[in-house]
Design an enzyme around this catalytic site. Structure first.
Site, PDB file in Angstrom:
ATOM      1  N   LYS A  84       0.703  -1.055  -0.250  1.00 12.09           N
ATOM      2  CA  LYS A  84       0.174   0.051  -0.120  1.00 12.09           C
ATOM      3  C   LYS A  84       0.913   1.293  -0.028  1.00 12.09           C
ATOM      4  CE  LYS A  84      -4.119  -2.033   0.299  1.00 12.09           C
ATOM      5  NZ  LYS A  84      -5.079  -1.680  -0.883  1.00 12.09           N
ATOM      6  N   GLU A  86      -9.954   5.637   3.114  1.00  8.87           N
ATOM      7  CA  GLU A  86     -10.681   4.474   3.762  1.00  8.87           C
ATOM      8  C   GLU A  86      -9.799   3.303   4.010  1.00  8.87           C
ATOM      9  OE1 GLU A  86     -10.070   4.832   0.666  1.00  8.87           O
ATOM     10  OE2 GLU A  86      -9.331   2.816   0.000  1.00  8.87           O
ATOM     11  N   SER A 130       1.476  -9.881  -0.952  1.00  8.61           N
ATOM     12  CA  SER A 130       1.288  -8.424  -0.744  1.00  8.61           C
ATOM     13  C   SER A 130       1.620  -7.656   0.513  1.00  8.61           C
ATOM     14  CB  SER A 130       0.018  -8.076  -1.409  1.00  8.61           C
ATOM     15  OG  SER A 130      -1.097  -8.830  -0.557  1.00  8.61           O
TER      16      SER A 130
END
Lengths: 279, 397
Positions: free
Chosen positions: B90, B112, B379
């Site tokens: 991210k 969010e 990830s």
């Protein structure tokens, strides 16, 4: 000429501002919505906006979100609200506008929506998450069917875009009074006034102001600046507070009457024009 | 393929800009700033510097020797996004959008978050760049990801609970969009996945494609050739798109996105959009959605908060229809088993999201030849999930 155009024309002749209340269809339940619409008409509403609930209403504040949830408890869907429109149309000629989000309409089918809307006697539709760029088919159908696709403009809208929006909207331009969601509180009237006169210089299309308008005082202040004033969350909150009362329609009607008196107390800011831009 | 999206953000029939009027000018502005930043050498070198020295890139491409041996098929490489600063891919996107926020002269960012990984990455960048930060998170997710909630608060972010709808990622996005609509003049919304109105899907894909660009170079250097197959989990789909994008025109490479199968498709409790969804519009974009006959968005379920969402990135929808990216799904139980497996066999604890990708290769690798190569996007790391997994197993910590 459809009922919305006729209404604005008639009101302009009388130099009067349209009062446009919004309620959520199916809140507290669908049969009640019909009573409420007829009661609001009796109390002086000029046009009525009916919300069609959507599970993820990104342009709505908590009050209308809760109303949507109540309506969704009964699985109130677009087809039900169209049926309701047809029922009301048997008893009344008040202009009716649906306000919903794009996905329920898309799922229903765009062609089917315009066809059934015409049969049911619906006059307009507002879809906050469908800008004109994404609505080419929508625009085409609305021109064919005589159902007004009403576009929104916001305080952030730059002048060039404002011109496009006011040229494409049908019936009236919905001016969002503040940067925010429904149920917020409008404070800066002078900004609204400036923006509305800017819009006025661009177009003859009627302009109605909504979002953040909840009291007769606010309605009175805005009546002098716009062709229509839209009140939503304040009425929906009243419905929430009185949903179990047998006299709910009378309670709502009393508030609408106050709002209508406030509208009449304001002055329409300009003389009658002979024609409307999109008649 | 490289020309997508078109100038209005459409990937075929998908994508676009289905946003409230109030946001339209901000989206146009964002697009303009983003396009300018691509050609701006100062921006690009600042981005590169933060990716290297702050996020810790490049991340390794690790040959999972013992897992490969155990599964007895294709060679498995793990792209170690779990080693990024903050523990997931991210940060690649939040650094990019954080720098854009500064360029746009905005002082506040909102976001969010589902699993909390994106929220933490935004809070981190906000702290590093001196921006005010507010993160919206569903109350259900706040409970299952309490560690990440505290991490965000430690970095000075305000975490605002969202108690509407399913109390998960979908509702957090709705609330963030409402905040953005209200504060658009001062605030940038750092959306966390390849979702939302144009230009978010393309911009976030580009910021994340550093994953695939590195993996391409790394696998060439390790094996002297490109892989046969790429696998990544897909919630919104940013880690998957980041890995896949630089390989899209290598038509021999198979790409598989793994969705959350929850309790199984037939149970209705899942987030497998391609298995059980259809095209619609949610949160500003046209894409595959889980919806009912009335066009209402269905509630989703996944053990993994980051995959628990009713829509998927529009570019994935496009390549799904084109047959370029294949989509599969694994259940909660399969993902939990993969969480254990990778921890025990490789000493790498995957995030529950990434465990979905691992669960898929458990089924896939044995069916492939030993000289074939799979690259899996790992990830994120699983530290954030430890409490939840312990609780599910009745272990008191």
């Amino acid at each position: 000429m459809n009922r919305i155009d006729q209404t604005f024309l008639r009101l302009r002749t009388k130099k009067e501002t349209a009062l446009i209340p919004y309620i959520m269809a199916g809140d507290p339940y669908l049969e009640r919505t019909e009573d409420l619409v007829l009661a609001m008409e009796q109390a002086g509403a000029d046009i009525v906006e009916l919300g069609v609930p959507f599970s993820d209403p990104i342009a709505d504040g908590p009050v209308i979100q809760r109303a949507g949830l109540r309506a969704l408890k009964w699985k109130t869907a677009l087809k039900d609200v169209l049926k309701l429109t047809a029922d009301i149309r048997e008893k009344s000629e008040i202009p009716l506008i649906l306000m919903t989000y794009y996905n329920p309409v898309l799922k229903f089918g765009i062609d089917r929506f315009f066809k059934e809307a015409e049969i049911c006697g619906l006059d307009g539709v507002i879809i906050p998450d469908l800008p004109p760029e994404e609505g080419r088919v929508f625009l085409e159908r609305s021109r064919q069917n005589g159902l007004n696709w009403i576009l929104l403009a916001a305080p952030t809208t730059p002048p060039a875009r404002l011109k496009t929006l006011s040229g494409k909207t049908q019936g009236f331009l919905y001016y969002v009074s503040l940067t925010g969601i429904t149920g917020a509180s409008l404070k800066n009237f002078s900004e609204v006034k400036t923006r509305l006169s800017a819009i006025r210089r661009l177009t003859d299309t009627p302009v109605a102001v909504g979002f953040g308008v909840s009291t007769p005082e606010q309605v009175r202040a805005l009546a002098g600046m716009a062709d229509g004033v839209i009140v939503g969350s304040a009425i929906v909150r009243l419905i929430e507070e009185h949903m179990d009362d047998s006299d709910l329609p009378a309670v709502v009607a009393a508030f609408v009457r106050q709002l209508k008196q406030a509208v009449a107390g304001g002055r329409v800011r300009r003389a009658v024009k002979t024609g409307l831009a999109h008649s | 393929m490289r020309t997508l999206p078109d100038q209005n953000g459409h990937f075929g029939i998908y994508g676009g800009r289905f946003a409230p009027e109030t946001l339209m000018p901000a989206l146009t502005d964002l697009e303009r700033y983003y396009e300018a930043s691509k050609k701006d050498k100062a921006f690009q070198s600042e981005l590169k510097e933060y990716l290297e020295k702050f996020a810790g890139r490049p991340t390794p491409l690790y040959f999972a020797r013992r897992l490969t041996k155990k599964l007895g098929g294709a060679k498995i490489y793990l792209k170690r996004e779990d080693l990024c600063h903050t523990g997931a891919h991210k940060i690649n996107n939040t650094i990019g959008q954080g720098l854009l926020t500064k360029r746009m002269g905005k002082r506040r960012v909102i976001a969010e978050t589902g699993a909390g990984q994106h929220g933490v990455a935004v809070a981190t960048v906000a702290a590093a760049f001196g921006l005010d930060c507010e993160v919206y998170m569903g109350t259900e997710d706040m409970e299952r990801q309490s560690l990440n909630v505290y991490r965000m608060r430690l970095m000075g972010a305000k975490v605002t609970p969202v108690d509407s709808g399913s109390r998960t990622l979908k509702d957090a996005i709705s609330e963030a969009m409402r905040d953005w609509t209200t504060n658009v003049r001062t605030t940038h919304y750092i959306l966390g996945s390849v979702l939302g109105p144009h230009p978010f899907p393309v911009m976030i894909r580009d910021f994340q494609s550093v994953i695939g660009t590195e993996a391409r170079r790394q696998i060439r250097s390790a094996e002297g050739r490109l892989p046969d197959c790429l696998v990544a989990c897909v919630g919104g789909g940013s880690n998957a798109m980041g890995l896949f994008y630089p390989f899209l025109t290598d038509h021999k490479i198979k790409m598989i996105g793994v969705e959350a199968g929850g309790h199984g498709i037939e149970s209705g409790k899942h987030a497998a959009r391609f298995a059980d969804g259809s095209a619609g519009v949610l949160h500003g974009t046209m894409t595959y959605l889980l919806q009912d006959d009335d066009g209402q968005i269905r509630l989703t379920h996944s053990v993994s908060a980051g995959l628990d969402y009713a829509a998927v990135g529009p570019e994935h929808s496009y390549y799904h229809d084109q047959g370029r990216i294949h989509f599969s799904h694994v259940t909660d139980d399969e993902a939990l088993a993969a969480f254990d497996l990778l921890s025990r066999v490789e000493g790498i604890m995957p995030a529950l999201e990434s465990a979905h990708a691992v669960a898929h290769i458990v089924k896939l690798a044995p069916r492939m030849k030993r000289n074939q190569i799979i690259v899996v996007n790992l990830s994120g790391r699983g530290d954030k999930d430890v409490m939840q997994v312990a609780k599910m197993r009745g272990v008191k910590l």
